[in-house]
Design a protein around this motif. Structure first.
Motif, PDB file in Angstrom:
ATOM      1  N   THR A  62       0.850  -1.182   0.000  1.00  0.00           N
ATOM      2  CA  THR A  62       0.000   0.000   0.000  1.00  0.00           C
ATOM      3  C   THR A  62       0.889   1.237   0.000  1.00  0.00           C
ATOM      4  O   THR A  62       1.836   1.327   0.790  1.00  0.00           O
ATOM      5  N   THR A  63       0.604   2.180  -0.891  1.00  0.00           N
ATOM      6  CA  THR A  63       1.414   3.392  -0.977  1.00  0.00           C
ATOM      7  C   THR A  63       0.844   4.473  -0.057  1.00  0.00           C
ATOM      8  O   THR A  63      -0.332   4.421   0.335  1.00  0.00           O
ATOM      9  N   PRO A  64       1.638   5.479   0.270  1.00  0.00           N
ATOM     10  CA  PRO A  64       1.076   6.649   0.954  1.00  0.00           C
ATOM     11  C   PRO A  64       0.278   7.488  -0.033  1.00  0.00           C
ATOM     12  O   PRO A  64       0.229   7.186  -1.231  1.00  0.00           O
ATOM     13  N   ASP A  65      -0.358   8.529   0.438  1.00  0.00           N
ATOM     14  CA  ASP A  65      -1.078   9.457  -0.443  1.00  0.00           C
ATOM     15  C   ASP A  65      -0.073  10.330  -1.185  1.00  0.00           C
ATOM     16  O   ASP A  65       0.714  11.055  -0.570  1.00  0.00           O
ATOM     17  N   PHE A  66      -0.106  10.249  -2.521  1.00  0.00           N
ATOM     18  CA  PHE A  66       0.771  11.075  -3.343  1.00  0.00           C
ATOM     19  C   PHE A  66       0.073  12.386  -3.681  1.00  0.00           C
ATOM     20  O   PHE A  66      -1.098  12.398  -4.055  1.00  0.00           O
ATOM     21  N   ALA A  67       0.781  13.488  -3.581  1.00  0.00           N
ATOM     22  CA  ALA A  67       0.241  14.782  -3.970  1.00  0.00           C
ATOM     23  C   ALA A  67       0.398  14.952  -5.473  1.00  0.00           C
ATOM     24  O   ALA A  67       1.512  15.024  -5.989  1.00  0.00           O
ATOM     25  N   LEU A  68      -0.734  14.996  -6.197  1.00  0.00           N
ATOM     26  CA  LEU A  68      -0.714  15.134  -7.650  1.00  0.00           C
ATOM     27  C   LEU A  68      -0.863  16.574  -8.103  1.00  0.00           C
ATOM     28  O   LEU A  68      -0.572  16.895  -9.245  1.00  0.00           O
ATOM     29  N   GLY A  69      -1.336  17.407  -7.210  1.00  0.00           N
ATOM     30  CA  GLY A  69      -1.549  18.806  -7.550  1.00  0.00           C
ATOM     31  C   GLY A  69      -2.142  19.515  -6.357  1.00  0.00           C
ATOM     32  O   GLY A  69      -2.242  18.953  -5.260  1.00  0.00           O
ATOM     33  N   ASP A  70      -2.567  20.729  -6.536  1.00  0.00           N
ATOM     34  CA  ASP A  70      -3.117  21.521  -5.455  1.00  0.00           C
ATOM     35  C   ASP A  70      -4.425  20.894  -4.970  1.00  0.00           C
ATOM     36  O   ASP A  70      -5.435  20.925  -5.655  1.00  0.00           O
ATOM     37  N   GLY A  71      -4.402  20.291  -3.795  1.00  0.00           N
ATOM     38  CA  GLY A  71      -5.585  19.673  -3.223  1.00  0.00           C
ATOM     39  C   GLY A  71      -5.895  18.293  -3.746  1.00  0.00           C
ATOM     40  O   GLY A  71      -6.878  17.674  -3.308  1.00  0.00           O
ATOM     41  N   LEU A  72      -5.093  17.757  -4.668  1.00  0.00           N
ATOM     42  CA  LEU A  72      -5.361  16.461  -5.294  1.00  0.00           C
ATOM     43  C   LEU A  72      -4.350  15.426  -4.821  1.00  0.00           C
ATOM     44  O   LEU A  72      -3.141  15.636  -4.925  1.00  0.00           O
ATOM     45  N   THR A  73      -4.833  14.291  -4.286  1.00  0.00           N
ATOM     46  CA  THR A  73      -3.962  13.204  -3.832  1.00  0.00           C
ATOM     47  C   THR A  73      -4.464  11.872  -4.375  1.00  0.00           C
ATOM     48  O   THR A  73      -5.634  11.734  -4.752  1.00  0.00           O
ATOM     49  N   ALA A  74      -3.572  10.881  -4.396  1.00  0.00           N
ATOM     50  CA  ALA A  74      -3.927   9.544  -4.866  1.00  0.00           C
ATOM     51  C   ALA A  74      -3.100   8.506  -4.120  1.00  0.00           C
ATOM     52  O   ALA A  74      -1.983   8.785  -3.675  1.00  0.00           O
ATOM     53  N   ALA A  75      -3.655   7.311  -3.967  1.00  0.00           N
ATOM     54  CA  ALA A  75      -2.954   6.195  -3.326  1.00  0.00           C
ATOM     55  C   ALA A  75      -3.301   4.912  -4.058  1.00  0.00           C
ATOM     56  O   ALA A  75      -4.383   4.783  -4.657  1.00  0.00           O
ATOM     57  N   LEU A  76      -2.387   3.941  -4.030  1.00  0.00           N
ATOM     58  CA  LEU A  76      -2.564   2.661  -4.707  1.00  0.00           C
ATOM     59  C   LEU A  76      -2.287   1.511  -3.747  1.00  0.00           C
ATOM     60  O   LEU A  76      -1.551   1.669  -2.767  1.00  0.00           O
ATOM     61  N   GLY A  77      -2.861   0.369  -4.056  1.00  0.00           N
ATOM     62  CA  GLY A  77      -2.592  -0.829  -3.282  1.00  0.00           C
ATOM     63  C   GLY A  77      -2.757  -2.064  -4.137  1.00  0.00           C
ATOM     64  O   GLY A  77      -3.643  -2.117  -4.996  1.00  0.00           O
ATOM     65  N   VAL A  78      -1.888  -3.059  -3.937  1.00  0.00           N
ATOM     66  CA  VAL A  78      -1.994  -4.329  -4.663  1.00  0.00           C
ATOM     67  C   VAL A  78      -1.770  -5.466  -3.675  1.00  0.00           C
ATOM     68  O   VAL A  78      -1.084  -5.313  -2.663  1.00  0.00           O
ATOM     69  N   ALA A  79      -2.351  -6.619  -3.972  1.00  0.00           N
ATOM     70  CA  ALA A  79      -2.161  -7.808  -3.148  1.00  0.00           C
ATOM     71  C   ALA A  79      -2.275  -9.028  -4.033  1.00  0.00           C
ATOM     72  O   ALA A  79      -2.940  -9.016  -5.073  1.00  0.00           O
ATOM     73  N   GLY A  80      -1.629 -10.106  -3.631  1.00  0.00           N
ATOM     74  CA  GLY A  80      -1.681 -11.349  -4.397  1.00  0.00           C
ATOM     75  C   GLY A  80      -1.416 -12.548  -3.519  1.00  0.00           C
ATOM     76  O   GLY A  80      -0.763 -12.455  -2.475  1.00  0.00           O
ATOM     77  N   MET A  81      -1.939 -13.691  -3.946  1.00  0.00           N
ATOM     78  CA  MET A  81      -1.743 -14.931  -3.205  1.00  0.00           C
ATOM     79  C   MET A  81      -1.607 -16.094  -4.179  1.00  0.00           C
ATOM     80  O   MET A  81      -2.288 -16.139  -5.212  1.00  0.00           O
ATOM     81  N   VAL A  82      -0.725 -17.021  -3.842  1.00  0.00           N
ATOM     82  CA  VAL A  82      -0.547 -18.258  -4.607  1.00  0.00           C
ATOM     83  C   VAL A  82      -0.676 -19.418  -3.649  1.00  0.00           C
ATOM     84  O   VAL A  82      -0.004 -19.465  -2.610  1.00  0.00           O
ATOM     85  N   GLU A  83      -1.547 -20.352  -3.979  1.00  0.00           N
ATOM     86  CA  GLU A  83      -1.710 -21.571  -3.184  1.00  0.00           C
ATOM     87  C   GLU A  83      -1.467 -22.770  -4.092  1.00  0.00           C
ATOM     88  O   GLU A  83      -1.995 -22.829  -5.198  1.00  0.00           O
ATOM     89  N   ASP A  84      -0.705 -23.739  -3.616  1.00  0.00           N
ATOM     90  CA  ASP A  84      -0.411 -24.921  -4.420  1.00  0.00           C
ATOM     91  C   ASP A  84      -0.565 -26.161  -3.550  1.00  0.00           C
ATOM     92  O   ASP A  84       0.061 -26.275  -2.497  1.00  0.00           O
ATOM     93  N   ILE A  85      -1.416 -27.095  -3.992  1.00  0.00           N
ATOM     94  CA  ILE A  85      -1.616 -28.358  -3.281  1.00  0.00           C
ATOM     95  C   ILE A  85      -1.419 -29.477  -4.291  1.00  0.00           C
ATOM     96  O   ILE A  85      -2.368 -29.935  -4.933  1.00  0.00           O
ATOM     97  N   PRO A  86      -0.175 -29.943  -4.496  1.00  0.00           N
ATOM     98  CA  PRO A  86       0.110 -30.927  -5.547  1.00  0.00           C
ATOM     99  C   PRO A  86      -0.679 -32.222  -5.417  1.00  0.00           C
ATOM    100  O   PRO A  86      -1.057 -32.829  -6.421  1.00  0.00           O
TER     101      PRO A  86
END
Length: 405
Positions: free
Chosen positions: A181-205
């Motif tokens: 998860t990222t912090p809030d990025f300042a894109l301009g005067d009064g404008l902010t944005a944040a991103l987040g990603v997640a993933g999972m891998v499960e393996d049961i041979p």
């Protein structure tokens, strides 16, 4: 050793109940079901306290300290169920839980309590599920909790969890989870944005199936100035298929608008907390406006399916009296309702509230309450009557006192 000593210190505090800042509530009520003819006392007590222990590990002059931080919460609950005879008591419950365990400095930390949750930015401000919680396609529920670590640095949060076991056939099973998860990025005067990603891998041979892979992507954008504020957030869940939700809230005085949209795939893993069943698409919206002393609210729930529409007008007649009218119509079933409400401050200590709703099912719901939050410092005293349908049900009468500390 530092970690162990700090944990032992917390356990000593929990065991000895040496906590600062206790909070809690005690409630006692006497109720009577006028229709069933039953009556009795009901009471509950909950006491909660939290302690945070800091222990300096390294002191780097000019670079800031490094410390261990452990937080624990202790809760006692005494719950007495309502009984028509003697108020049967359930066993008191005591729960001690470590809520945070970190090694930290001024701009970074490492949490060893477990992996952090997947990013979750969007939820509904309009709808509720069966548990009366905000409607939310939560990536947290989608991935589940993980045993691992969480690392924070300069506003970034990285979570990692891994688990590997062996079955009876000596074939390894593993599960790997990661999130950022990222912090809030300042894109301009009064404008902010944040991103987040997640993933999972499960393996049961041993199950002779391919590894199960799933992920999520979240984003939010916010804007604010002297005239308006706006927040838009989205969560996307990815598997063999995908689903997503988007929430938006915009406020331009004197109007606020909330919109929620979710696209749900039937049978998609994690579809357990939706308010309207198994619909493929959910769209809801609410508009609230204020004109002088009047507040006007228009709400549309599940607009693409059942189309549940409602409107409410609340008007402050004076500082003591507020009155309101409301109505609702469900397009799918043609069910309707109309109602009225009033709230009156009888004195500095007592407030009277009443509402009544007549529905197309020929029911008349009535609720009346007399409440004080100031008569006794820190306590709420209430007398109330409620009936789901006074035409067929005599209703319930309740007298209650709640003390918070």
């Amino acid at each position: 050793m530092k970690k162990i000593s700090a944990v032992l210190l917390v356990m000593v505090l929990v065991g000895s109940v040496v906590f600062a800042g206790f909070t809690g509530n005690i409630e006692t009520s006497f109720g009577a079901d006028l229709e069933a003819g039953t009556w009795g006392f009901a009471s509950a007590t909950e006491i909660t306290s939290e302690v945070t222990v800091f222990e300096t590990l390294v002191d780097n002059a000019g670079e800031g300290d490094i410390w261990a931080e452990i937080s624990a919460e202790l809760t006692f609950v005494f719950d007495y169920a309502e009984s028509a005879t003697n108020g049967d008591a359930t066993a008191p419950v005591a729960n001690a839980e470590i809520t945070a365990a970190k090694i930290a400095s001024d701009d970074w930390y490492v949490s060893i309590l477990g992996a952090g949750d997947a990013p979750n930015f969007a939820s509904s401000a309009i709808d509720e599920n069966a548990a009366e919680e905000a409607l939310d396609m939560s990536p947290v529920d989608y991935f589940g909790p993980g045993v691992g670590v969480e690392v924070g640095y300069a506003g970034y949060v990285l979570s990692f969890a891994a688990d590997r076991t062996f079955n009876a056939l000596d074939a390894s099973n593993y599960e790997i989870f990661g999130a950022v998860t990222t912090p809030d990025f300042a894109l301009g005067d009064g404008l902010t944005a944040a991103l987040g990603v997640a993933g999972m891998v499960e393996d049961i041979p041993a199950a002779a199936v391919p590894a199960d892979k799933k992920g999520s992507v979240s984003a939010k954008v916010s804007y604010a100035d002297d005239m308006m504020s706006a927040d838009v957030a989205a969560d996307v869940l990815l598997d063999a298929t995908s689903e997503f939700e988007v929430s938006a809230a915009v406020a331009v005085d004197p109007v606020t608008v909330d919109v929620y949209y979710a696209s749900v795939d039937d049978g998609f893993e994690g579809d357990t907390d939706y308010a309207y069943g198994s619909q493929d698409d959910i769209l809801s919206a609410k508009v609230v406006g204020t004109v002088d002393a009047a507040t006007i609210t228009f709400t549309g729930k599940d607009l693409l399916n059942s189309t549940d529409l409602s409107a409410e007008v609340s008007y402050a007649v004076s500082d003591e009296l507020t009155v309101g009218v409301n109505g609702g119509f469900v397009v799918d079933t043609e069910a309707w309702s109309v109602g009225a409400s009033a709230a009156y401050a009888l004195s500095a200590d007592w407030a009277l509230a009443a509402d009544a709703t007549y529905a197309s099912a020929e029911t008349l719901e009535v609720n009346v309450s007399l409440e004080s939050t100031t008569l006794v410092d820190g306590a709420t005293i209430a007398i109330s009557y409620e009936s789901a349908d006074v035409l067929t049900d005599n209703g319930k009468l309740l007298v209650a006192a709640t003390l918070e500390f």
